[in-house]
Design an enzyme around this catalytic site. Sequence first.
Site, short mmCIF file in Angstrom:
data_model
loop_
_atom_site.label_atom_id
_atom_site.label_comp_id
_atom_site.label_asym_id
_atom_site.label_seq_id
_atom_site.Cartn_x
_atom_site.Cartn_y
_atom_site.Cartn_z
NE ARG A 54 -2.62 0.62 3.34
CZ ARG A 54 -2.26 0.69 4.49
NH1 ARG A 54 -1.32 1.67 4.54
NH2 ARG A 54 -2.12 -0.26 5.51
CE1 TYR A 106 -17.62 11.73 -14.78
CE2 TYR A 106 -16.17 11.64 -12.82
CZ TYR A 106 -17.33 10.81 -13.66
OH TYR A 106 -17.65 9.75 -13.14
CG ASP A 178 -9.13 16.41 -14.66
OD1 ASP A 178 -9.06 15.83 -15.73
OD2 ASP A 178 -10.43 16.32 -14.04
CE LYS A 203 -12.72 8.47 -18.09
NZ LYS A 203 -12.51 8.81 -16.67
O1 P1T Z 1 -13.60 7.63 -13.50
P1 P1T Z 1 -12.18 8.02 -12.68
O2 P1T Z 1 -10.97 7.46 -13.18
O3 P1T Z 1 -12.61 8.01 -11.41
O4 P1T Z 1 -11.96 9.60 -13.04
C1 P1T Z 1 -12.73 10.61 -12.72
C2 P1T Z 1 -12.71 11.73 -13.79
C3 P1T Z 1 -12.05 13.07 -13.44
N1 P1T Z 1 -11.62 14.02 -14.63
C4 P1T Z 1 -12.61 13.93 -15.58
C5 P1T Z 1 -12.36 15.04 -16.55
C6 P1T Z 1 -13.03 12.93 -16.06
O5 P1T Z 1 -13.65 12.85 -17.20
C7 P1T Z 1 -13.39 11.69 -15.05
C8 P1T Z 1 -14.02 10.57 -15.47
N2 P1T Z 1 -15.10 10.58 -16.63
C9 P1T Z 1 -15.90 9.73 -17.13
C10 P1T Z 1 -15.97 8.56 -16.57
C11 P1T Z 1 -16.86 10.29 -18.26
O6 P1T Z 1 -17.00 9.63 -19.06
O7 P1T Z 1 -16.79 11.75 -18.46
#
Ligand code: P1T
Length: 393
Positions: A54, A106, A178, A203
């Site tokens: 961890r 988001y 972000d 992503k």
């Molecule tokens: O899903 P996660 O890995 O926890 O990430 C969150 C997140 C943070 N910032 C942005 C700009 C994002 O687009 C996302 C996650 N977004 C999606 C799942 C979506 O379909 O827009």
Amino acid sequence: MTRDKWHDACFETRAIHAGQDPDPTTGAVITPIYQTSTFVQEAVGVHKGYEYARTDNPTRTALQMALASLEGGAWSLAYASGLAATQNLFYLLAPGDHVLLSDDAYGGTYRLVARVIGRYGIDFGLVDMSDLDAVRAAIRPTTKLVWVETPTNPYLKVVDIRGVVDLLADHPARLVVDNTFASPYLQQPLAHGADFVLHSTTKYLGGHSDVVGGAVIGNNPEVFETLKFHQNAAGAVPSPFDCWLTLRGIKTLAVRMDRHSANARAVAGFLQQHEAVERVFYPGLPDHPGYEVAARQMRDFSGMVSFTTRSGYEAAAEVVGRTKVFQLAESLGGVESLIEHPGRMTHASVAGTGAEVEETLVRLSVGIEHEADLIADLRQALNAAVALAVPAD
Ligand code: P1T
């Protein structure tokens, strides 16, 4: 936090080598998946730098070094998801602090701020970050974190990172960008003066829709110590396999982003011409309000395109239900094209907040398939939406 020996190499080379030297014990060219929860100690406190997985794991160390290198940061910390990384940054706040968040972000980031962090005495405000005067007016003496997404999710607004940095010059608030929609290949916020970069590595960095992860990258060594403490203390760390998948994705980031951007440009141009489409949101279109800022702070315009349909929710639902190459799913940034309805899917959690999205909005994550197949697929789905708008005899 030591400087990687690939520091002076070009981006594409660092994506393949930074933090990913051959394994010192076996010579394996690819970083191994260190699938172990613990590490033997020769005597109490005498070990090779790893104690418990961890706290640290060599596969995660490799990923963190690669991400720091690609964003031009001194350090990086990897997490189990983008939202786990977001939460770790919020641990820098204390009751009474204020967070300024983009009004187009988001939906899950908004949900975390409004419905979780907000319960612990942290206040927040929403503002259109593409309007610097509005940002200036919204900053309070208690603002400790300014949270920028650019391009934004899902309207693809462009925020002038340097402009926000300048606004905060005499203010103690820290700036987080972000960078999920752009990826470090297209945009490097630390070079523009941001304090932290956040990624959902789920992503473009992972790039193949097969792993969920997140990361924070920065330069300040003291904040690193605090965040590193929180990473271990709160424990939302990625598995060794997830780190390895993300590393494998990163190796091809540059070539993928070039193709994503080229395909998205072609798709946006096609959508502008189609009669079923009302407005197209893509920062690479010269008539996009953020085009000039995007051209200045990004290498290219990435693979995300949104648009509204002319004739109501039914038309939008028809389009997202009819495409075949574009698969109906949340998420983005993978090699395959995705289509979704933000109002009822990724951004359902902003309903009723004043920051909700239009019912006619459709979002595309344009993949790296052939441009001709992507356009043909959208054409047949949009033609069906036009037919829907024509009243039956
Ligand atoms: O899903 P996660 O890995 O926890 O990430 C969150 C997140 C943070 N910032 C942005 C700009 C994002 O687009 C996302 C996650 N977004 C999606 C799942 C979506 O379909 O827009």
